[in-house]
Design an enzyme around this catalytic site. Sequence first.
Site, short mmCIF file in Angstrom:
data_model
loop_
_atom_site.label_atom_id
_atom_site.label_comp_id
_atom_site.label_asym_id
_atom_site.label_seq_id
_atom_site.Cartn_x
_atom_site.Cartn_y
_atom_site.Cartn_z
N GLU A 26 0.70 -1.11 0.09
CA GLU A 26 0.21 0.05 0.02
C GLU A 26 0.81 1.17 -0.06
O GLU A 26 2.00 1.19 0.14
CB GLU A 26 -0.94 -0.01 1.19
N ASP A 139 -16.51 5.50 14.80
CA ASP A 139 -15.31 5.47 13.97
C ASP A 139 -14.87 4.01 13.60
O ASP A 139 -14.10 3.58 14.70
CB ASP A 139 -14.28 6.15 14.33
N SER A 141 -12.80 1.85 10.60
CA SER A 141 -12.16 1.84 9.23
C SER A 141 -12.99 1.03 8.24
O SER A 141 -13.47 -0.19 8.60
CB SER A 141 -10.98 1.25 9.51
N ALA A 142 -12.96 1.30 6.95
CA ALA A 142 -13.63 0.78 5.81
C ALA A 142 -12.81 -0.48 5.61
O ALA A 142 -13.26 -1.42 4.91
CB ALA A 142 -13.61 1.56 4.96
N LYS A 160 -3.75 -1.92 14.60
CA LYS A 160 -3.00 -0.74 15.37
C LYS A 160 -3.28 -0.89 16.83
O LYS A 160 -4.37 -0.81 17.15
CB LYS A 160 -3.08 0.45 14.74
N1 PSU Z 1 -1.06 1.10 9.75
C1 PSU Z 1 0.27 1.84 9.83
N2 PSU Z 1 0.21 2.91 9.06
C2 PSU Z 1 -0.69 3.52 8.30
C3 PSU Z 1 -1.87 2.78 8.27
C4 PSU Z 1 -1.89 1.53 8.90
O1 PSU Z 1 1.02 1.35 10.60
O2 PSU Z 1 -0.49 4.78 7.92
C5 PSU Z 1 -3.12 3.30 7.32
C6 PSU Z 1 -3.49 1.97 6.36
O3 PSU Z 1 -3.45 2.67 4.94
C7 PSU Z 1 -4.82 1.90 6.82
C8 PSU Z 1 -5.37 3.21 7.22
O4 PSU Z 1 -5.69 1.05 5.78
O5 PSU Z 1 -4.33 3.61 7.93
C9 PSU Z 1 -6.49 3.16 8.11
O6 PSU Z 1 -7.06 4.72 8.23
P1 PSU Z 1 -8.47 4.74 8.86
O7 PSU Z 1 -8.34 4.25 10.18
O8 PSU Z 1 -8.81 6.23 8.81
O9 PSU Z 1 -9.38 3.86 8.07
MN MN Z 2 -11.87 6.36 10.45
#
Ligand code: PSU
Ligand code: MN
Length: 307
Positions: A26, A139, A141-142, A160
């Site tokens: 990614e 909140d 994540s998708a 995470k």
């Molecule tokens: N894990 C990391 N660093 C990141 C991400 C995940 O260690 O930058 C990113 C990934 O691209 C993941 C996104 O899909 O964060 C999730 O964001 P959100 O929580 O806004 O869905």
């Molecule tokens: Mn989010």
Amino acid sequence: MQITYSAEITAIQRTTGFTKPVVALESTIITHGMPYPQNLQVAREVEDVVRDAGAVPATIAILKGNLHVGLDAKQLTDLAQTRDVAKVSRADMAFVMSQGRTGATTVAATMIAAHAAGIEVFATGGIGGVHRGAELNLDISADLRELAMTPVIVVAAGAKAILDIPKTMEVLETYGVPVIVYGQDMMPAFWSSTSDIPAPLRTDSPGEIAAGLRARKALGINGGQLIANPVPKQEEISAEIIGPLIEMALHEASHQKITAKAVTPFLLGRIFELTKGKSLTTNIALVKNNAQLAAEIAKSCYKLANI
Ligand code: PSU
Ligand code: MN
């Protein structure tokens, strides 16, 4: 879907598929997950881990409206230095492309692109999940819904630790996503190699992971598999050390009213500062470790597809 492939990917493309195992990577981790110049160095090193293991890396991003599967050296260098890149998920991927903009793909968007390109295995750091306080702010994540729908194997070091891991596990179970821990009985927690949450499933073999995706397809079950790969013990930050720092960063985020897509990058940035850079060292180690395992799984998938 119109896809632009790198020369490295084009060289192994046939109408019947790829002539070598491929691992998707990614780009949000590059633009929003790590600071420059470490982000560029890590992006290159992770690609090399995949190559050294005998697979081909395909870093995925949207450049000026075009969906790229595999980036050449200049594209990777430019992306790592570009500011104000959109962080793109399922909801905004197509619109950002139609506007001709540049976007980094999250886990969800990278899965969509990988699947469209015929790539079954994808390595990242940690997936998005259910945020703490989700019972109030919803909140989630998708990434989780994408895992439920798109048949790609995602190798991550768990969710995470800034998230609510038990709630993330519950949503994954509801969505029918297998969470398979590699080589241990407890869930890893990103910077820490273990947590107090038991592994729903366990394997010690990349071959079983490849076979698992085949078995899902044979049963007509859509969606991917999450492979939780613990960070190597010598590189981890223990839960006792990182826990209070995460609390502090979360407190600041709510105080500064950080919301939506900005939450994850803000927290990662603050934890980097609070650990005096150690969180980044650990993050780099776990991404490489995941790339290594993903390459092994991709080789197993390749074997299964070619017997
Ligand atoms: N894990 C990391 N660093 C990141 C991400 C995940 O260690 O930058 C990113 C990934 O691209 C993941 C996104 O899909 O964060 C999730 O964001 P959100 O929580 O806004 O869905
Ligand atoms: Mn989010």
